[in-house]
Scaffold this motif. Structure first.
Motif, PDB file in Angstrom:
ATOM      1  N   LYS A  10      37.391  30.586  41.403  1.00 51.33           N
ATOM      2  CA  LYS A  10      36.464  30.278  42.145  1.00 51.33           C
ATOM      3  C   LYS A  10      35.069  30.414  42.915  1.00 51.33           C
ATOM      4  N   GLN A  18      36.255  39.125  39.813  1.00 48.92           N
ATOM      5  CA  GLN A  18      37.751  39.632  39.072  1.00 48.92           C
ATOM      6  C   GLN A  18      37.610  41.379  38.725  1.00 48.92           C
ATOM      7  N   ARG A  30      35.970  25.249  36.195  1.00 47.84           N
ATOM      8  CA  ARG A  30      37.133  25.971  36.882  1.00 47.84           C
ATOM      9  C   ARG A  30      36.441  27.224  36.378  1.00 47.84           C
ATOM     10  N   THR A  69      42.238  37.494  31.790  1.00 49.17           N
ATOM     11  CA  THR A  69      43.083  36.744  30.983  1.00 49.17           C
ATOM     12  C   THR A  69      41.743  35.796  30.203  1.00 49.17           C
ATOM     13  N   THR A 117      43.814  40.335  36.037  1.00 49.88           N
ATOM     14  CA  THR A 117      42.760  39.076  36.676  1.00 49.88           C
ATOM     15  C   THR A 117      41.748  38.882  34.956  1.00 49.88           C
ATOM     16  N   GLY A 144      40.228  36.267  42.273  1.00 49.42           N
ATOM     17  CA  GLY A 144      41.523  35.942  40.553  1.00 49.42           C
ATOM     18  C   GLY A 144      40.500  36.131  39.696  1.00 49.42           C
ATOM     19  N   VAL A 190      43.012  33.829  44.023  1.00 50.89           N
ATOM     20  CA  VAL A 190      43.298  32.475  43.621  1.00 50.89           C
ATOM     21  C   VAL A 190      43.727  32.545  42.281  1.00 50.89           C
ATOM     22  N   ASP A 191      44.760  31.463  41.889  1.00 51.24           N
ATOM     23  CA  ASP A 191      44.872  31.693  40.674  1.00 51.24           C
ATOM     24  C   ASP A 191      45.760  29.941  39.967  1.00 51.24           C
ATOM     25  N   GLU A 192      44.560  29.986  39.049  1.00 49.81           N
ATOM     26  CA  GLU A 192      44.795  28.750  38.391  1.00 49.81           C
ATOM     27  C   GLU A 192      44.917  27.723  39.274  1.00 49.81           C
ATOM     28  N   ALA A 235      40.011  30.439  37.762  1.00 50.62           N
ATOM     29  CA  ALA A 235      41.197  30.406  39.042  1.00 50.62           C
ATOM     30  C   ALA A 235      40.812  29.760  40.032  1.00 50.62           C
ATOM     31  N   THR A 255      50.958  37.596  40.296  1.00 52.23           N
ATOM     32  CA  THR A 255      51.004  35.996  39.505  1.00 52.23           C
ATOM     33  C   THR A 255      51.179  36.339  38.509  1.00 52.23           C
TER      34      THR A 255
END
Length: 322
Positions: free
Chosen positions: A44, A194, A321, A313, A311, A38, A209-211, A42, A307
């Motif tokens: 992780k 990532q 997070r 971002t 990755t 992620g 995993v995202d957000e 994300a 997404t």
């Protein structure tokens, strides 16, 4: 049925109003490399911190090697190794002194500390620098020493959080090979990254995993096959032409193209027939692309399709997070 090395069920974590993890559920099988993939922010690292007993979850349950990470935290800590995003070794001690110190802290039998430290220094190609202060080590050497420190107590389960961050390609490839060797010896590895290439190279299964939410759980091959075996990329020269071309392709051929700047990307099962139709259509409308590329699909394409973004971002979200 073989017990899972890691069993996560409905795991959630909040930091005030921020939802860092939102009901994650997954299993890690013994003896595999499991990729947690992620972007920054994300969730992780929050997962790693919960599984290694550093944080308590807000809701849900997690077990490591059959032990609850909250109720049996002390037992879990004795069974795992952790190499975080940043080297945790003491720069003023030598590599050998660092590993011996870890041996004492993990209550390894005194008779085993020296030979274990020496064996790890050789395995991680650090023997020649063993008696130099760690502050004189390169980034790759420090990272290898950090992973070696996580293995002093011979844990059956190893957590690697962004293990190749900041490494040059040669050091990264060397660390990848060491990870493969560890797994061949029976160690289970949970790897957060990532870097899509890293997950593709190492992981037998991947959770995306995202957000804070789980959006995919499968093998790298299955994730790419679900998207399509081939990707057509068209460089239209500028975004205006790309938008026009995408609308034309969807309206006349029923194919949806992803737009990124001046480029169009179309995942497909078979490129030949589709590409011929696209080129004929665009040329007839005066929209011939500047450049055309046909390639195999990658995890980067999968992540973008899942997404809507890549990755990388930007910086990690505040409040933990990562």
């Amino acid at each position: 049925m073989e017990r899972a090395a890691i069993d996560v069920d409905g795991l959630s974590k909040r930091f005030g109003s921020l939802v860092a993890l939102d009901r994650l559920t997954f299993e890690v099988r013994p003896g595999e490399v499991f990729g947690l993939l992620g972007p920054n922010g994300a969730g992780k690292t929050t997962v790693i911190r919960i599984l290694t007993t550093i944080l308590h979850p807000s809701a849900g349950r997690a077990e490591v090697l059959g032990h609850d990470v909250v109720r049996e935290a002390a037992v879990v800590r004795r069974l795992i190794g952790l190499a975080g995003q940043y080297a945790a070794v003491d720069p003023n001690l030598t590599g050998r002194e660092n590993l011996r110190l870890i041996g004492r802290l993990t209550r390894l039998a005194r008779s085993r500390i020296r030979p274990r430290a020496s064996a790890l220094l050789h395995r991680f190609d650090l023997a020649a620098a063993a008696d130099r202060p760690v502050r004189t080590y390169s980034g790759g050497m420090r990272r290898r020493l950090d992973v070696a420190a996580a293995l002093v107590a011979e844990p059956p389960l190893l957590f690697l959080d962004e293990p190749t961050t900041g490494l040059d390609p040669q050091s990264r490839n060397a660390l990848w090979e060491l990870i493969r060797e560890l797994v061949s010896d029976g160690t289970t590895v949970l790897l957060t990254t990532q870097h899509l290439e890293e997950a593709d190279q190492l992981a037998e299964r991947i959770v995306v995993v995202d957000e804070g939410r789980l959006i995919a759980d499968d093998t790298p091959a299955a994730l790419k096959a679900h998207l399509g075996n081939t990707v057509i990329e068209l460089d239209m020269g500028d975004r205006r032409h790309a938008v026009t071309a995408a609308a034309t392709i969807e309206g006349r051929l029923g194919e949806t193209a992803e737009i990124e700047g001046s480029r169009l990307r179309l995942p497909c099962r078979s490129a030949f027939g589709l590409l011929r139709g696209i080129l004929n259509l665009l040329e007839a409308d005066g929209l011939a692309p500047r450049n055309v590329t046909v390639r195999e699909s990658s995890l980067d394409d999968v992540f973008l399709a899942l997404t809507g973004h890549r990755t990388r971002t930007g910086p990690a979200t505040a409040g933990g997070r990562e």
